[in-house]
Design a protein around this motif. Structure first.
Motif, PDB file in Angstrom:
ATOM      1  N   ARG A  80     -14.464   5.802  -9.406  1.00  0.00           N
ATOM      2  CA  ARG A  80     -14.066   6.960  -8.903  1.00  0.00           C
ATOM      3  C   ARG A  80     -12.988   6.115  -7.550  1.00  0.00           C
ATOM      4  O   ARG A  80     -13.767   5.663  -6.842  1.00  0.00           O
ATOM      5  CB  ARG A  80     -14.717   7.982  -8.617  1.00  0.00           C
ATOM      6  N   CYS A  81     -11.848   6.465  -7.511  1.00  0.00           N
ATOM      7  CA  CYS A  81     -11.232   6.203  -6.248  1.00  0.00           C
ATOM      8  C   CYS A  81     -11.628   6.849  -5.014  1.00  0.00           C
ATOM      9  O   CYS A  81     -11.916   8.102  -5.041  1.00  0.00           O
ATOM     10  CB  CYS A  81      -9.581   6.616  -6.579  1.00  0.00           C
ATOM     11  N   ARG A  82     -11.981   5.738  -3.943  1.00  0.00           N
ATOM     12  CA  ARG A  82     -12.519   6.550  -2.662  1.00  0.00           C
ATOM     13  C   ARG A  82     -11.529   7.119  -1.798  1.00  0.00           C
ATOM     14  O   ARG A  82     -11.893   7.862  -1.125  1.00  0.00           O
ATOM     15  CB  ARG A  82     -13.078   5.248  -1.879  1.00  0.00           C
ATOM     16  N   ALA A  83     -10.088   6.889  -2.038  1.00  0.00           N
ATOM     17  CA  ALA A  83      -8.740   7.521  -1.429  1.00  0.00           C
ATOM     18  C   ALA A  83      -8.710   8.929  -1.926  1.00  0.00           C
ATOM     19  O   ALA A  83      -8.534   9.923  -1.006  1.00  0.00           O
ATOM     20  CB  ALA A  83      -7.689   6.742  -1.531  1.00  0.00           C
ATOM     21  N   CYS A  84      -8.610   9.108  -3.122  1.00  0.00           N
ATOM     22  CA  CYS A  84      -8.102  10.399  -3.846  1.00  0.00           C
ATOM     23  C   CYS A  84      -9.114  11.100  -4.908  1.00  0.00           C
ATOM     24  O   CYS A  84      -8.906  12.006  -5.273  1.00  0.00           O
ATOM     25  CB  CYS A  84      -6.803  10.117  -4.447  1.00  0.00           C
ATOM     26  N   ALA A  85     -10.284  10.533  -5.182  1.00  0.00           N
ATOM     27  CA  ALA A  85     -11.328  10.807  -6.127  1.00  0.00           C
ATOM     28  C   ALA A  85     -10.937  11.036  -7.346  1.00  0.00           C
ATOM     29  O   ALA A  85     -11.435  11.646  -8.143  1.00  0.00           O
ATOM     30  CB  ALA A  85     -11.921  12.061  -5.310  1.00  0.00           C
ATOM     31  N   LEU A  94      -6.306  -1.038  -9.640  1.00  0.00           N
ATOM     32  CA  LEU A  94      -5.829  -0.129  -8.591  1.00  0.00           C
ATOM     33  C   LEU A  94      -5.789   1.187  -9.322  1.00  0.00           C
ATOM     34  O   LEU A  94      -5.784   1.405 -10.280  1.00  0.00           O
ATOM     35  CB  LEU A  94      -4.098  -0.312  -8.130  1.00  0.00           C
ATOM     36  N   CYS A  95      -6.151   2.070  -8.223  1.00  0.00           N
ATOM     37  CA  CYS A  95      -5.938   3.614  -8.518  1.00  0.00           C
ATOM     38  C   CYS A  95      -4.601   4.019  -9.513  1.00  0.00           C
ATOM     39  O   CYS A  95      -3.549   3.814  -8.684  1.00  0.00           O
ATOM     40  CB  CYS A  95      -6.302   4.533  -7.297  1.00  0.00           C
ATOM     41  N   TRP A  96      -4.821   4.742 -10.429  1.00  0.00           N
ATOM     42  CA  TRP A  96      -3.505   4.832 -11.041  1.00  0.00           C
ATOM     43  C   TRP A  96      -3.051   6.055 -10.369  1.00  0.00           C
ATOM     44  O   TRP A  96      -1.867   6.043 -10.434  1.00  0.00           O
ATOM     45  CB  TRP A  96      -3.938   5.410 -12.383  1.00  0.00           C
ATOM     46  N   ASN A  97      -3.537   6.837  -9.525  1.00  0.00           N
ATOM     47  CA  ASN A  97      -2.867   7.970  -8.971  1.00  0.00           C
ATOM     48  C   ASN A  97      -2.251   7.760  -7.343  1.00  0.00           C
ATOM     49  O   ASN A  97      -1.180   7.863  -7.236  1.00  0.00           O
ATOM     50  CB  ASN A  97      -4.034   9.038  -8.719  1.00  0.00           C
ATOM     51  N   CYS A  98      -2.824   6.913  -6.561  1.00  0.00           N
ATOM     52  CA  CYS A  98      -2.521   6.786  -5.441  1.00  0.00           C
ATOM     53  C   CYS A  98      -2.525   5.159  -5.229  1.00  0.00           C
ATOM     54  O   CYS A  98      -1.999   4.876  -3.917  1.00  0.00           O
ATOM     55  CB  CYS A  98      -3.395   7.385  -4.319  1.00  0.00           C
ATOM     56  N   GLN A  99      -2.666   4.360  -6.148  1.00  0.00           N
ATOM     57  CA  GLN A  99      -2.633   2.868  -5.884  1.00  0.00           C
ATOM     58  C   GLN A  99      -3.374   2.134  -4.782  1.00  0.00           C
ATOM     59  O   GLN A  99      -3.261   1.058  -4.364  1.00  0.00           O
ATOM     60  CB  GLN A  99      -1.229   2.497  -5.561  1.00  0.00           C
TER      61      GLN A  99
END
Ligand SMILES: [Zn+2]
Length: 109
Positions: A80-85, A94-99
């Motif tokens: 789970r992305c720590r920036a955008c969850a 890299l997070c697919w949503n916010c990189q």
């Protein structure tokens, strides 16, 4: 513009586009809003697609995607992305949503 990939999920499409961008290839995702229009359009027509802006990048993009697909079968757990969850597959760096960069659980905090 040329289509280089049809993904089976929006996160996968964004992941491919992000990796192409990382390699200096301008890429964009089409049909990434498919959840809002599903029902109106036959399912197969609204799968998310990855396109390259420059036709000259088409062959290189295809090679990068092939490589990614060969490494896509991973034992790594989703994270789970720590920036955008957002949820990300285990092979995404890299997070697919916010990189945002993935932070390994052992390295966190
Ligand atoms: Zn994120």
């Amino acid at each position: 513009m040329k289509q280089v990939y049809t993904a089976d999920s929006v996160p996968m499409a964004w992941h491919m586009a992000n990796v192409l961008e990382y390699h200096g290839i301008q890429a964009l995702v089409k049909n990434d809003k498919l959840y809002s229009v599903a029902g109106e359009i036959p399912f197969i027509e609204c799968l998310p697609e990855v396109w390259v802006q420059n036709d000259l990048d088409y062959i290189r993009a295809g090679q990068i995607i092939k490589e990614l697909e060969s490494t896509a079968k991973t034992e790594e757990p989703d994270w789970r992305c720590r920036a955008c969850a957002e949820e990300n597959a285990g092979n995404f760096d890299l997070c697919w949503n916010c990189q945002a960069e993935r932070v390994a659980s052992g390295e966190a905090d």
